[in-house]
Design a protein around this motif. Sequence first.
Motif, mmCIF file in Angstrom:
data_model
loop_
_atom_site.group_PDB
_atom_site.id
_atom_site.type_symbol
_atom_site.label_atom_id
_atom_site.label_comp_id
_atom_site.label_asym_id
_atom_site.label_seq_id
_atom_site.Cartn_x
_atom_site.Cartn_y
_atom_site.Cartn_z
ATOM 1 N N LYS A 58 -3.492 1.212 38.235
ATOM 2 C CA LYS A 58 -2.712 0.970 37.025
ATOM 3 C C LYS A 58 -2.675 2.211 36.142
ATOM 4 C CE LYS A 58 -3.477 -3.955 36.538
ATOM 5 N NZ LYS A 58 -3.990 -4.994 35.661
ATOM 6 N N ARG A 59 -1.500 2.436 35.572
ATOM 7 C CA ARG A 59 -1.384 3.530 34.610
ATOM 8 C C ARG A 59 -1.727 2.996 33.234
ATOM 9 N NH1 ARG A 59 4.364 6.235 35.343
ATOM 10 N NH2 ARG A 59 4.513 5.069 33.430
ATOM 11 N N GLN A 60 -2.469 3.773 32.493
ATOM 12 C CA GLN A 60 -2.798 3.367 31.135
ATOM 13 C C GLN A 60 -1.629 3.680 30.225
ATOM 14 O OE1 GLN A 60 -6.397 5.427 30.090
ATOM 15 N NE2 GLN A 60 -7.403 3.469 29.750
ATOM 16 N N LYS A 61 -1.325 2.733 29.357
ATOM 17 C CA LYS A 61 -0.308 2.997 28.349
ATOM 18 C C LYS A 61 -0.933 3.836 27.242
ATOM 19 C CE LYS A 61 2.658 -1.010 28.631
ATOM 20 N NZ LYS A 61 3.192 -2.140 27.878
ATOM 21 N N ARG A 62 -0.122 4.735 26.699
ATOM 22 C CA ARG A 62 -0.602 5.465 25.533
ATOM 23 C C ARG A 62 -0.710 4.474 24.383
ATOM 24 N NH1 ARG A 62 3.283 10.277 24.522
ATOM 25 N NH2 ARG A 62 4.740 8.570 24.674
ATOM 26 N N ASP A 63 -1.608 4.711 23.477
ATOM 27 C CA ASP A 63 -1.721 3.769 22.377
ATOM 28 C C ASP A 63 -0.474 3.843 21.493
ATOM 29 O OD1 ASP A 63 -2.175 5.249 19.777
ATOM 30 O OD2 ASP A 63 -3.803 6.120 20.930
ATOM 31 N N LYS A 64 -0.235 2.787 20.777
ATOM 32 C CA LYS A 64 1.010 2.659 20.016
ATOM 33 C C LYS A 64 1.146 3.703 18.920
ATOM 34 C CE LYS A 64 1.657 -2.164 21.005
ATOM 35 N NZ LYS A 64 1.909 -3.484 20.487
ATOM 36 N N LEU A 65 0.028 4.110 18.337
ATOM 37 C CA LEU A 65 0.115 5.087 17.256
ATOM 38 C C LEU A 65 0.504 6.468 17.764
ATOM 39 C CD1 LEU A 65 -2.899 4.024 15.039
ATOM 40 C CD2 LEU A 65 -0.495 3.412 14.803
ATOM 41 N N SER A 66 -0.017 6.870 18.908
ATOM 42 C CA SER A 66 0.376 8.183 19.437
ATOM 43 C C SER A 66 1.824 8.147 19.920
ATOM 44 C CB SER A 66 -0.561 8.635 20.552
ATOM 45 O OG SER A 66 -0.435 7.814 21.681
ATOM 46 N N ARG A 67 2.256 7.011 20.427
ATOM 47 C CA ARG A 67 3.651 6.873 20.835
ATOM 48 C C ARG A 67 4.582 6.921 19.619
ATOM 49 N NH1 ARG A 67 3.395 2.609 24.299
ATOM 50 N NH2 ARG A 67 3.868 1.092 22.697
ATOM 51 N N ALA A 68 4.155 6.298 18.515
ATOM 52 C CA ALA A 68 4.945 6.345 17.280
ATOM 53 C C ALA A 68 5.066 7.783 16.785
ATOM 54 C CB ALA A 68 4.303 5.465 16.210
ATOM 55 N N TYR A 86 8.371 12.643 16.139
ATOM 56 C CA TYR A 86 8.559 14.065 16.386
ATOM 57 C C TYR A 86 9.915 14.297 17.052
ATOM 58 C CZ TYR A 86 7.645 18.861 17.717
ATOM 59 O OH TYR A 86 7.721 20.217 17.852
ATOM 60 N N GLN A 87 10.251 13.480 18.041
ATOM 61 C CA GLN A 87 11.537 13.629 18.727
ATOM 62 C C GLN A 87 12.698 13.421 17.766
ATOM 63 O OE1 GLN A 87 12.375 14.650 21.825
ATOM 64 N NE2 GLN A 87 10.217 15.170 21.952
ATOM 65 N N ALA A 88 12.572 12.442 16.887
ATOM 66 C CA ALA A 88 13.635 12.201 15.908
ATOM 67 C C ALA A 88 13.780 13.396 14.970
ATOM 68 C CB ALA A 88 13.341 10.930 15.118
ATOM 69 N N SER A 106 3.364 5.413 9.285
ATOM 70 C CA SER A 106 2.817 6.687 8.804
ATOM 71 C C SER A 106 2.668 7.683 9.953
ATOM 72 C CB SER A 106 1.485 6.473 8.088
ATOM 73 O OG SER A 106 0.491 6.058 8.981
ATOM 74 N N GLN A 107 2.333 7.209 11.146
ATOM 75 C CA GLN A 107 2.273 8.099 12.308
ATOM 76 C C GLN A 107 3.653 8.636 12.658
ATOM 77 O OE1 GLN A 107 -0.245 9.368 14.205
ATOM 78 N NE2 GLN A 107 -1.574 8.546 12.630
ATOM 79 N N TRP A 108 4.665 7.765 12.617
ATOM 80 C CA TRP A 108 6.038 8.178 12.916
ATOM 81 C C TRP A 108 6.488 9.239 11.916
ATOM 82 C CZ3 TRP A 108 10.950 8.620 11.039
ATOM 83 C CH2 TRP A 108 11.987 8.671 11.971
ATOM 84 N N LEU A 109 6.236 8.988 10.640
ATOM 85 C CA LEU A 109 6.633 9.952 9.611
ATOM 86 C C LEU A 109 5.846 11.259 9.729
ATOM 87 C CD1 LEU A 109 7.059 7.559 6.582
ATOM 88 C CD2 LEU A 109 8.863 8.786 7.781
ATOM 89 N N GLY A 110 4.590 11.167 10.146
ATOM 90 C CA GLY A 110 3.806 12.378 10.372
ATOM 91 C C GLY A 110 4.401 13.235 11.477
ATOM 92 N N ARG A 129 7.613 14.834 10.106
ATOM 93 C CA ARG A 129 7.333 15.988 9.242
ATOM 94 C C ARG A 129 6.887 17.204 10.059
ATOM 95 N NH1 ARG A 129 3.988 12.488 6.640
ATOM 96 N NH2 ARG A 129 5.155 11.129 5.268
ATOM 97 N N GLU A 130 6.077 16.958 11.078
ATOM 98 C CA GLU A 130 5.627 18.045 11.944
ATOM 99 C C GLU A 130 6.815 18.706 12.645
ATOM 100 O OE1 GLU A 130 2.931 18.488 15.944
ATOM 101 O OE2 GLU A 130 2.484 16.852 14.571
ATOM 102 N N ALA A 131 7.769 17.902 13.072
ATOM 103 C CA ALA A 131 8.963 18.431 13.734
ATOM 104 C C ALA A 131 9.797 19.261 12.765
ATOM 105 C CB ALA A 131 9.792 17.290 14.314
ATOM 106 N N LEU A 132 9.879 18.829 11.517
ATOM 107 C CA LEU A 132 10.643 19.614 10.534
ATOM 108 C C LEU A 132 10.035 20.997 10.350
ATOM 109 C CD1 LEU A 132 11.650 17.192 7.655
ATOM 110 C CD2 LEU A 132 13.003 18.020 9.563
#
Length: 58
Positions: free
Chosen positions: A2-12, A17-19, A38-42, A45-48
């Motif tokens: 089985k492949r482990q799913k990345r946790d939801k916060l790192s995926r967010a 970042y992609q957005a 907050s993870q998505w917004l982080g 911001r990093e991408a900007l």
Amino acid sequence: MKRQKRDKLSRAHAKGYQAGINGRSKDICPFQTSDARSQWLGGWREALSDRQLGLSYK
């Protein structure tokens, strides 16, 4: 095996970042919970800051 799913916060963070790197608005954040949002917004911001340094996937 089985492949482990990345946790939801790192995926967010990665989705934010992609957005951001693609120049999308922070208003399109799809997450409602405060932690994921907050993870998505982080990531956004990093991408900007990366875009200002000249990094881009286009």
